[in-house]
Write an enzyme that holds these catalytic residues in place. Structure first.
Site, PDB file in Angstrom:
ATOM      1  N   VAL A   1       0.860  -1.179   0.000  1.00  0.00           N
ATOM      2  CA  VAL A   1       0.000   0.000   0.000  1.00  0.00           C
ATOM      3  C   VAL A   1       0.898   1.232   0.000  1.00  0.00           C
ATOM      4  CG1 VAL A   1      -1.775   1.293   1.231  1.00  0.00           C
ATOM      5  CG2 VAL A   1      -1.857  -1.205   1.194  1.00  0.00           C
ATOM      6  N   LYS A   2       0.648   2.115  -0.955  1.00  0.00           N
ATOM      7  CA  LYS A   2       1.496   3.293  -1.157  1.00  0.00           C
ATOM      8  C   LYS A   2       0.995   4.443  -0.289  1.00  0.00           C
ATOM      9  CE  LYS A   2       3.887   4.372  -5.467  1.00  0.00           C
ATOM     10  NZ  LYS A   2       3.676   4.764  -6.869  1.00  0.00           N
ATOM     11  N   ILE A   3       1.874   4.979   0.552  1.00  0.00           N
ATOM     12  CA  ILE A   3       1.559   6.104   1.431  1.00  0.00           C
ATOM     13  C   ILE A   3       2.625   7.178   1.232  1.00  0.00           C
ATOM     14  CG2 ILE A   3       1.296   6.864   3.832  1.00  0.00           C
ATOM     15  CD1 ILE A   3       0.405   4.035   4.541  1.00  0.00           C
TER      16      ILE A   3
END
Length: 370
Positions: free
Chosen positions: A141-143
């Site tokens: 998951v890209k944050i």
């Protein structure tokens, strides 16, 4: 004779493609890139999905859009359904890579909504939602590494979610990102979560650093400034790798690694060369070291495969030269802290703009089907 991409892989670089579409998956092209170009992962962002979903020649989303329209979903819900399906399907294509690499590679990233870049709680909530919806262990998951993103990264890692930290431009922010990762691992370990299953990469942007820095060097206009053009991006990335080496050799990280934790690998992003006077493989062949990821647009991947010259490690021997570049930038009058802040602000703004463009296009498509 091995290919340049095979040589790159042998030197310790994980090659990821910076692109994804339903057509690329369904046609077998993604599987072919794994086989022929040594690709072991994929990164996505709102711009990539916008280009895929709104491509007039790509009809692969039409049936799903029609079905979603019949259910009366919002544009944001439709995007969530379409993108999580693409990512899930890509993760299944990469599963043999994931297994073969001991769960290190075979990864695909999906980004939380850019509108949440300054919303810690919203980011954590959506990270959990994406993790559950996709339902694949090889997801990242890209944050974004904004100030609000840092505690979100820590909380996501602490919950057992693997994270791709994006939009890192400065060494100082990178140090905060590593700290957030280690803090998250410590909390996960204390909660009894298997930290060996938690993976993370830290996406350090490269070419954008040169674009902004070179613009300022050109404005200064001296010979000394001109001599520094095209050097800041590589110098910045090399010193980031030095920080990675130092931090993960330290006692705090060592305790987590001994408990089964993984290092947070540096990832080189924004590796397409924007200055035509520079070699088109510059941000690939000049950033080679073990345990790094290089995520490439297809054009850069093909250039590397065609004529990239891989000579081994081009990072760890360049630390002193990198420091001298920053000394020169300071002497020339470039405020590099301002450069990186401008880039972070612009990066978030660009992703938000792409996200809103995508929302508008999908809303239009849903309306047409209603």
């Amino acid at each position: 004779m091995t290919t340049p991409t095979a040589q790159l892989s042998a030197a310790g670089v994980s090659i990821w493609l910076d692109d994804l579409s339903r057509t690329r998956i369904a046609s077998g092209n993604l599987a072919q890139l794994i086989e022929d170009r040594n690709v072991v992962g994929v990164t996505t962002n709102p711009t990539i999905f916008a280009n895929a979903i709104t491509d007039p020649d790509d009809t692969s989303y039409d049936a799903q859009v029609a079905e979603l329209a019949s259910r009366g979903v919002t544009a944001e819900e439709a995007i969530f359904e379409a993108t999580t399906q693409d990512v899930r399907d890509a993760l299944d294509v990469f599963r043999p890579v994931w297994e073969r690499t001991g769960h290190v590679d075979g990864r695909v990233s999906i980004e939380v909504s850019p509108d949440l870049a300054h919303d810690t709680d919203g980011t954590v909530a959506q990270a959990k939602q994406l993790w559950e919806k996709v339902g694949r262990e090889n997801l990242l998951v890209k944050i974004p590494a904004t100030k609000a993103g840092l505690p979100a990264i820590e909380q996501a890692i602490a919950a057992g979610i693997s994270v791709n930290v994006t939009l890192i431009f400065s060494i100082e922010r990178y140090a905060e990102v590593i700290d957030a990762y280690l803090s998250g691992l410590e909390k996960a370990k204390d909660a009894g979560i298997d930290i060996s299953a938690i993976h993370s990469v830290a996406s350090f942007f490269v070419s954008r650093v040169d674009t902004e820095t070179d613009k300022r060097l050109d404005a200064i206009g001296t010979d000394a400034a001109a001599a520094l053009r095209g050097k800041a991006g590589l110098a910045n990335a090399r010193l980031a790798y030095e920080l990675y080496e130092q931090t993960f050799a330290g006692d705090r990280a060592a305790a987590l690694l001994a408990a089964g934790g993984n290092t947070q690998r540096p990832l080189w992003a924004s590796t397409g060369v924007k200055d035509p006077s520079l070699p088109d493989t510059l941000y690939v062949t000049e950033l080679v070291a073990k345990d790094v990821v290089n995520t490439m647009p297809e054009k850069t991947l093909e250039a590397t495969f065609d004529h990239g010259v891989v000579v081994g490690d081009t990072i760890t021997t360049g630390y002193e030269d990198a420091r001298s570049v920053f000394t020169g930038l300071a002497e020339a009058g470039v405020d590099f802290a301002d450069v990186t802040q401008v880039l972070e602000d612009e990066g978030v703004a660009k992703f938000i703009d792409s996200w809103h463009d995508l929302l508008a296009q999908v809303a239009k498509g849903l309306e047409a089907q209603a």
